[in-house]
Motif scaffolding. Structure first.
Motif, PDB file in Angstrom:
ATOM      1  N   UNK A  68       0.827  -1.208   0.000  1.00 23.57           N
ATOM      2  CA  UNK A  68       0.000   0.000   0.000  1.00 23.57           C
ATOM      3  C   UNK A  68       0.858   1.254   0.000  1.00 23.57           C
ATOM      4  N   UNK A  69       0.362   2.275  -0.670  1.00 22.54           N
ATOM      5  CA  UNK A  69       0.962   3.602  -0.594  1.00 22.54           C
ATOM      6  C   UNK A  69       0.462   4.277   0.683  1.00 22.54           C
ATOM      7  N   UNK A  70       1.046   5.420   0.987  1.00 18.93           N
ATOM      8  CA  UNK A  70       0.554   6.207   2.119  1.00 18.93           C
ATOM      9  C   UNK A  70      -0.928   6.522   1.932  1.00 18.93           C
ATOM     10  N   UNK A  71      -1.297   6.921   0.718  1.00 17.41           N
ATOM     11  CA  UNK A  71      -2.705   7.275   0.443  1.00 17.41           C
ATOM     12  C   UNK A  71      -3.632   6.081   0.633  1.00 17.41           C
ATOM     13  N   UNK A  72      -3.174   4.888   0.257  1.00 15.39           N
ATOM     14  CA  UNK A  72      -4.007   3.689   0.432  1.00 15.39           C
ATOM     15  C   UNK A  72      -4.353   3.484   1.904  1.00 15.39           C
ATOM     16  N   UNK A  73      -3.342   3.591   2.772  1.00 19.68           N
ATOM     17  CA  UNK A  73      -3.615   3.404   4.197  1.00 19.68           C
ATOM     18  C   UNK A  73      -4.430   4.558   4.753  1.00 19.68           C
ATOM     19  N   UNK A  74      -4.145   5.760   4.317  1.00 23.94           N
ATOM     20  CA  UNK A  74      -4.893   6.927   4.799  1.00 23.94           C
ATOM     21  C   UNK A  74      -6.395   6.769   4.579  1.00 23.94           C
ATOM     22  N   UNK A  75      -6.771   6.172   3.483  1.00 21.03           N
ATOM     23  CA  UNK A  75      -8.191   5.982   3.166  1.00 21.03           C
ATOM     24  C   UNK A  75      -8.888   5.072   4.178  1.00 21.03           C
ATOM     25  N   UNK A  76      -8.107   4.291   4.927  1.00 21.24           N
ATOM     26  CA  UNK A  76      -8.657   3.350   5.900  1.00 21.24           C
ATOM     27  C   UNK A  76      -8.592   3.834   7.338  1.00 21.24           C
ATOM     28  N   UNK A  77      -8.033   5.019   7.561  1.00 25.17           N
ATOM     29  CA  UNK A  77      -7.896   5.549   8.911  1.00 25.17           C
ATOM     30  C   UNK A  77      -8.515   6.938   8.942  1.00 25.17           C
ATOM     31  N   UNK A  78      -9.595   7.062   9.698  1.00 25.03           N
ATOM     32  CA  UNK A  78     -10.357   8.305   9.729  1.00 25.03           C
ATOM     33  C   UNK A  78     -10.128   9.088  11.012  1.00 25.03           C
ATOM     34  N   UNK A  79     -10.105  10.402  10.853  1.00 16.26           N
ATOM     35  CA  UNK A  79     -10.035  11.290  12.014  1.00 16.26           C
ATOM     36  C   UNK A  79     -11.393  11.288  12.705  1.00 16.26           C
ATOM     37  N   UNK A  80     -11.479  11.975  13.819  1.00 16.52           N
ATOM     38  CA  UNK A  80     -12.732  12.050  14.579  1.00 16.52           C
ATOM     39  C   UNK A  80     -13.862  12.698  13.774  1.00 16.52           C
ATOM     40  N   UNK A  81     -13.509  13.584  12.836  1.00 19.31           N
ATOM     41  CA  UNK A  81     -14.541  14.252  12.035  1.00 19.31           C
ATOM     42  C   UNK A  81     -14.989  13.413  10.840  1.00 19.31           C
ATOM     43  N   UNK A  82     -14.421  12.215  10.685  1.00 20.33           N
ATOM     44  CA  UNK A  82     -14.822  11.321   9.605  1.00 20.33           C
ATOM     45  C   UNK A  82     -13.999  11.434   8.341  1.00 20.33           C
ATOM     46  N   UNK A  83     -13.121  12.427   8.269  1.00 16.76           N
ATOM     47  CA  UNK A  83     -12.239  12.565   7.108  1.00 16.76           C
ATOM     48  C   UNK A  83     -11.014  11.665   7.277  1.00 16.76           C
ATOM     49  N   UNK A  84     -10.473  11.213   6.159  1.00 13.07           N
ATOM     50  CA  UNK A  84      -9.268  10.384   6.188  1.00 13.07           C
ATOM     51  C   UNK A  84      -8.087  11.214   6.690  1.00 13.07           C
ATOM     52  N   UNK A  85      -7.164  10.550   7.366  1.00 10.96           N
ATOM     53  CA  UNK A  85      -5.948  11.250   7.768  1.00 10.96           C
ATOM     54  C   UNK A  85      -5.157  11.607   6.511  1.00 10.96           C
ATOM     55  N   UNK A  86      -4.279  12.585   6.635  1.00 14.13           N
ATOM     56  CA  UNK A  86      -3.497  13.025   5.473  1.00 14.13           C
ATOM     57  C   UNK A  86      -2.233  12.170   5.331  1.00 14.13           C
ATOM     58  N   UNK A  87      -1.729  12.076   4.106  1.00 10.69           N
ATOM     59  CA  UNK A  87      -0.456  11.370   3.913  1.00 10.69           C
ATOM     60  C   UNK A  87       0.683  11.976   4.743  1.00 10.69           C
ATOM     61  N   UNK A  88       0.690  13.291   4.914  1.00  5.34           N
ATOM     62  CA  UNK A  88       1.742  13.932   5.715  1.00  5.34           C
ATOM     63  C   UNK A  88       1.642  13.496   7.178  1.00  5.34           C
ATOM     64  N   UNK A  89       0.415  13.429   7.712  1.00  2.00           N
ATOM     65  CA  UNK A  89       0.214  12.983   9.086  1.00  2.00           C
ATOM     66  C   UNK A  89       0.687  11.538   9.241  1.00  2.00           C
ATOM     67  N   UNK A  90       0.321  10.677   8.284  1.00  2.79           N
ATOM     68  CA  UNK A  90       0.753   9.283   8.322  1.00  2.79           C
ATOM     69  C   UNK A  90       2.278   9.195   8.211  1.00  2.79           C
ATOM     70  N   UNK A  91       2.875   9.977   7.350  1.00  2.00           N
ATOM     71  CA  UNK A  91       4.330  10.001   7.220  1.00  2.00           C
ATOM     72  C   UNK A  91       4.975  10.388   8.556  1.00  2.00           C
ATOM     73  N   UNK A  92       4.401  11.377   9.228  1.00  2.00           N
ATOM     74  CA  UNK A  92       4.921  11.782  10.537  1.00  2.00           C
ATOM     75  C   UNK A  92       4.791  10.646  11.555  1.00  2.00           C
ATOM     76  N   UNK A  93       3.681   9.915  11.522  1.00  2.00           N
ATOM     77  CA  UNK A  93       3.504   8.771  12.422  1.00  2.00           C
ATOM     78  C   UNK A  93       4.550   7.706  12.112  1.00  2.00           C
TER      79      UNK A  93
END
Length: 111
Positions: A21-46
């Motif tokens: 998976x790319x960063x974007x692929x995983x981001x689509x599966x992890x949602x913030x509290x507001x229901x939006x997907x996390x950003x690739x930059x946030x995932x990269x930081x994690x």
């Protein structure tokens, strides 16, 4: 050569890469509290251990998306899962559990 310590970020990155998976692929599966997907930059930081997951919900979503054991991810994130926190354990009960986890005598105060 010493083996590198597994961190929350490295466990996420390794599992993501094993799935191809790319960063974007995983981001689509992890949602913030507001229901939006996390950003690739946030995932990269994690993944580079510059940030931690912001909620228990996020830890659980990473585990589900990547097929990882949620208890392992909670441990790596330095958190206790909500089901343990919600037990309302006394100080004595927590101490007993931590001693059992460590496999040794209780630590002295002030450490």
């Amino acid at each position: 050569m010493a083996q590198e310590e597994t961190t929350f970020g490295s466990a996420i990155a390794d599992a993501r890469k094993k799935k191809g998976w790319s960063l974007k692929d995983l981001c689509a599966n992890v949602l913030r509290e507001d229901g939006d997907a996390i950003s690739p930059q946030y995932l990269n930081d994690i993944e580079h251990d510059r940030r931690s997951p912001s909620s228990d919900r996020m830890v659980t979503q990473f585990a589900e998306a990547l097929g990882l054991d949620p208890d392992w991810l909670y441990y790596l994130a330095g958190r206790f899962p909500a089901d343990l926190r919600d037990k309302g354990l006394s100080q004595s009960e927590v101490t007993t559990l931590m001693v059992a986890f460590r496999g040794g005598p209780p630590r002295k105060s002030g450490r």
